[in-house]
Design a protein around this motif. Sequence first.
Motif, PDB file in Angstrom:
ATOM      1  N   TYR A 694       0.839  -1.201   0.000  1.00  0.00           N
ATOM      2  CA  TYR A 694       0.000   0.000   0.000  1.00  0.00           C
ATOM      3  C   TYR A 694       0.876   1.254   0.000  1.00  0.00           C
ATOM      4  O   TYR A 694       0.659   2.188  -0.787  1.00  0.00           O
ATOM      5  CB  TYR A 694      -0.902  -0.040   1.233  1.00  0.00           C
ATOM      6  N   ILE A 695       1.874   1.285   0.879  1.00  0.00           N
ATOM      7  CA  ILE A 695       2.775   2.439   0.966  1.00  0.00           C
ATOM      8  C   ILE A 695       3.545   2.606  -0.338  1.00  0.00           C
ATOM      9  O   ILE A 695       3.711   3.721  -0.854  1.00  0.00           O
ATOM     10  CB  ILE A 695       3.730   2.278   2.165  1.00  0.00           C
ATOM     11  N   ASN A 696       4.008   1.505  -0.900  1.00  0.00           N
ATOM     12  CA  ASN A 696       4.705   1.582  -2.181  1.00  0.00           C
ATOM     13  C   ASN A 696       3.796   2.111  -3.277  1.00  0.00           C
ATOM     14  O   ASN A 696       4.195   2.954  -4.089  1.00  0.00           O
ATOM     15  CB  ASN A 696       5.235   0.191  -2.555  1.00  0.00           C
ATOM     16  N   TYR A 697       2.556   1.644  -3.283  1.00  0.00           N
ATOM     17  CA  TYR A 697       1.586   2.031  -4.323  1.00  0.00           C
ATOM     18  C   TYR A 697       1.294   3.529  -4.272  1.00  0.00           C
ATOM     19  O   TYR A 697       1.314   4.211  -5.298  1.00  0.00           O
ATOM     20  CB  TYR A 697       0.292   1.232  -4.111  1.00  0.00           C
ATOM     21  N   PHE A 698       1.047   4.061  -3.085  1.00  0.00           N
ATOM     22  CA  PHE A 698       0.638   5.465  -2.983  1.00  0.00           C
ATOM     23  C   PHE A 698       1.807   6.449  -2.925  1.00  0.00           C
ATOM     24  O   PHE A 698       1.687   7.582  -3.371  1.00  0.00           O
ATOM     25  CB  PHE A 698      -0.250   5.671  -1.755  1.00  0.00           C
ATOM     26  N   TYR A 699       2.950   6.039  -2.409  1.00  0.00           N
ATOM     27  CA  TYR A 699       3.990   7.019  -2.100  1.00  0.00           C
ATOM     28  C   TYR A 699       5.306   6.821  -2.840  1.00  0.00           C
ATOM     29  O   TYR A 699       6.204   7.651  -2.706  1.00  0.00           O
ATOM     30  CB  TYR A 699       4.252   7.033  -0.589  1.00  0.00           C
ATOM     31  N   ARG A 700       5.440   5.754  -3.618  1.00  0.00           N
ATOM     32  CA  ARG A 700       6.729   5.530  -4.276  1.00  0.00           C
ATOM     33  C   ARG A 700       6.600   5.293  -5.779  1.00  0.00           C
ATOM     34  O   ARG A 700       7.188   6.015  -6.568  1.00  0.00           O
ATOM     35  CB  ARG A 700       7.451   4.342  -3.610  1.00  0.00           C
ATOM     36  N   ARG A 701       5.846   4.298  -6.148  1.00  0.00           N
ATOM     37  CA  ARG A 701       5.888   3.871  -7.546  1.00  0.00           C
ATOM     38  C   ARG A 701       5.284   4.876  -8.525  1.00  0.00           C
ATOM     39  O   ARG A 701       5.615   4.868  -9.706  1.00  0.00           O
ATOM     40  CB  ARG A 701       5.196   2.514  -7.717  1.00  0.00           C
ATOM     41  N   GLN A 702       4.429   5.780  -8.059  1.00  0.00           N
ATOM     42  CA  GLN A 702       3.707   6.658  -8.979  1.00  0.00           C
ATOM     43  C   GLN A 702       4.431   7.969  -9.287  1.00  0.00           C
ATOM     44  O   GLN A 702       4.117   8.628 -10.276  1.00  0.00           O
ATOM     45  CB  GLN A 702       2.322   7.000  -8.393  1.00  0.00           C
ATOM     46  N   ASP A 703       5.374   8.372  -8.440  1.00  0.00           N
ATOM     47  CA  ASP A 703       5.837   9.754  -8.469  1.00  0.00           C
ATOM     48  C   ASP A 703       6.447  10.181  -9.805  1.00  0.00           C
ATOM     49  O   ASP A 703       6.098  11.225 -10.358  1.00  0.00           O
ATOM     50  CB  ASP A 703       6.823   9.996  -7.326  1.00  0.00           C
ATOM     51  N   GLY A 704       7.377   9.374 -10.320  1.00  0.00           N
ATOM     52  CA  GLY A 704       7.978   9.716 -11.600  1.00  0.00           C
ATOM     53  C   GLY A 704       6.973   9.681 -12.726  1.00  0.00           C
ATOM     54  O   GLY A 704       7.008  10.501 -13.661  1.00  0.00           O
TER      55      GLY A 704
END
Length: 897
Positions: A694-704
């Motif tokens: 969940y944390i990866n989905y919302f806060y890491r993988r999308q940013d770029g």
Amino acid sequence: MKLSFYIKYSTAFGETLFISGNVPELGGLDINHLVAMEYVNEFFWKAEVEIDRTDFNKNPVKYKYYLRSQNGELIADAALDRAVDIAAKGYESFTFSDVWNHAGDYENVFFTAPFANVLLPQATKTKAGKTTGTTHIFKVKAPLLNKHEVICLTGAGEVLKNWDTEAPVLLSHDGVWWTTRLNLSEERFPLTYKYGIYNTKEKTFVAYETGDNRIIHGNTGAGHLSILHDGFVQIKNNNWKGAGVAIPVFSLRSKNSFGVGEFADIKLLVDWAAKTGLKLIQLLPVNDTTATHTWMDSYPYAAISAFALHPQYINLARVAGKKHQKLIGSVKKKQKQLNELATVDYEEVMKFKLALLKELFEEDGKECLASDDYKTFYEQNQHWLKPYAAFSYLRDKNGTADFNEWKTYSSYNPAQVNRLFTSSAGSRQVQFFCYVQYHLHLQLKEATDYAHKKGIVVKGDIPIGVYRFGCDAWVAPGLYNMDQQAGAPPDDFAAVGQNWGFPTYNWKAMQADNFAWWRQRFRQMSNYFDLFRIDHILGFFRIWSIPINAVQGIMGRFVPCIAVHYVEFGENGIWFDQDRYCKPFINDHILYDTFNGHADTVKANFLQGNDRGGYDLLPAYDTQQKVEQHFATLEQTPDNERIKLGLFDLIANVILFEQEGSQGQEFHFRIAMEKTSSFKNLIPHVQDKLRELYINYFYRRQDGFWRKEAMQKLPPLKEVTNMLICGEDLGMVPDSVPQVMQQLGILSLEIQRMPKDAAKHFFLPSEAPYLSVITPSTHDMSTVRGWWEEDQQRTQAFFNQMLEQHGHAPYFCEPWINRAIILQHLYSPAMWSIFQLQDILGMSETLRRDNPADERINIPANAKHYWRYRMHLNLEDLIKEDDFNGELKGYVVNSGR
């Protein structure tokens, strides 16, 4: 003829520079045919082309630089004015030496419309001296000079006065560039120089620019001209600050308005702002929202046209003129009655204004439509005016704005619309709406022109969405995702999120014509406004998209978004059970916890048992939309409302949403997953693993990914206008948002009670970035006084920490507290401090409203909020409050604003 281009830019490994120009040899300004530049050294890149000068004797060469980053992102140099006349006699070759213009540099802001046209006085003009045999042209920008100050140049060599500051070379000014033409053919190179500031009245040298000396590396001989675009003079350029007032037009109150604020009332607000030292007026959207002819149309962000102005803002007396004052006299009694109301009676105002406008049109319409001024307006605006007028006529004829229900014209057809303007049945009706828009245009333009004459700039507001059943969606439904609804995820102000009901944008379709609709929209704004706020700028990165069958915003997800593939669950040690994660998790404990005494009724009427020992919703009630439609047919009682909201909660009690069309391959996390009963009923090991994903989905993988989305949209749109752009960057803000806004020179919004740092309870005004707007409250919040009474524990923390006061905080926000908060913002380093009028008046014991709850403009958690707040004072009376106005002006001036 040889053209040589040099750009000073220190690239990182993997970065490449390109150039584009309006000549074929430079790609014809086509972004798909950029010319690659050659790396010279760690400081410079170059490009050389040969052109036939006979083809370009009449037109200057225009050119632009681009950087391709390591990840393939194309970033444009922010300069929009690189142009040189190559028809100069006696020159066979040219060298252009440039400095990269970063859009986020402070100095660029001061060349936008509010500063260039209104706020900054023109620099002292000086004439360029005549120079025989010019070899070098120096061009530099310096926006923040004081009166009688000019830019001067001095350096090594005889021509540059050997660093003599007693008699430096004075540059001439054309409104943008400071320029001088020099003959350096006899000088020795390399040659060092520096710009400075010179006071022409005192005839004294003021100061050198900061930084290292500038260098000219060589002279290329006879027949050659070197043009040096030296960027900005290196002086402090983050010390200009301004203050402003924010209030919707409908909230203004004057003795001559008609129960609602009008464009004409802006002039009175301008008079008050000028008297108190304020430099800016900020408004909410002023577009037409007339969809139902009820108070539901009071919502200013649900425009039926992104271009048309709202008829409620028209001043009837100005339309009537002296010729038709008798008609105005017939409604004087009603005008007085509406004007005395504490709030806006939207339906009555619109009823009487439209009725009288139709009478005026019958009397005056023919003459008005035959005038040259109207014809010019019509010609310049018919791309939106004709569809809007036709839509408004058909809306009223069919009794609904939902064009899907129209028996004819349900699909937009330009030829049919043209026939409406010529047919005997419809022409008079559609022309009425054009007539009204013409007068609205005149009145808004008169008001903003008046503001400019008083040294005040006007800030508009661009809503992120358009009304689902509006003219824009009727004309081009392919530009919108009509099966989706835009909104916002849950926050402190709306626990179940927000559902605005607007369709989301089909960005791929919009990009196909280079965002033509958005470009037209920005140009239209620039007819009236100097700067504007992009409502929910996060929508240009990703939008919170809610399925059409949902009611609450909590059922949405970000679009576009990189989904989680089902394989990732196994890779992270999670046994993937699609039904368990994607279907509402319902058991007896959850039912009794949600419905208490109504649990058995819910089980009997809305649920069916499943093979897991729990329950599933019956197909007739398995979406929030179906539940809402069912309860709309029942009596509106507290019990029915509780059951309805409880069913909404059951439907939202999921962990994942399946990506439509992925055939069980891709999924998206439901926001606030950990708060769901479904999550709480999982074993701790699975909870931990899901939380990591969940944390990866919302806060890491999308940013770029989201950064790339924004950079495809915002730069080309920003180039359309010279208005200063401010972004409303509140909510769940990805890391890429401030990066992109800073890169593009878009001002951020900073709010004391909504810190962007999750580790802080409050935002310190003293820590605001320069390129920002800071405010203690917005129209979507309670005012300072209202907020003070909402949460005594939080108020106490603010009292001790932010105001540095000891002891117990007063229960009510006393004037001195309100004043202290205003002063904190005025002394902030932010470029703009903007305050709701209610917060400004909160400083005065005598001028503030009795009940702060009556000051609130909007409640975001209530999708059916009635937007009707009005000032409790007449503007005429506020202008006469000399003591208070003088006090406020003292605060503004002493803070350096």
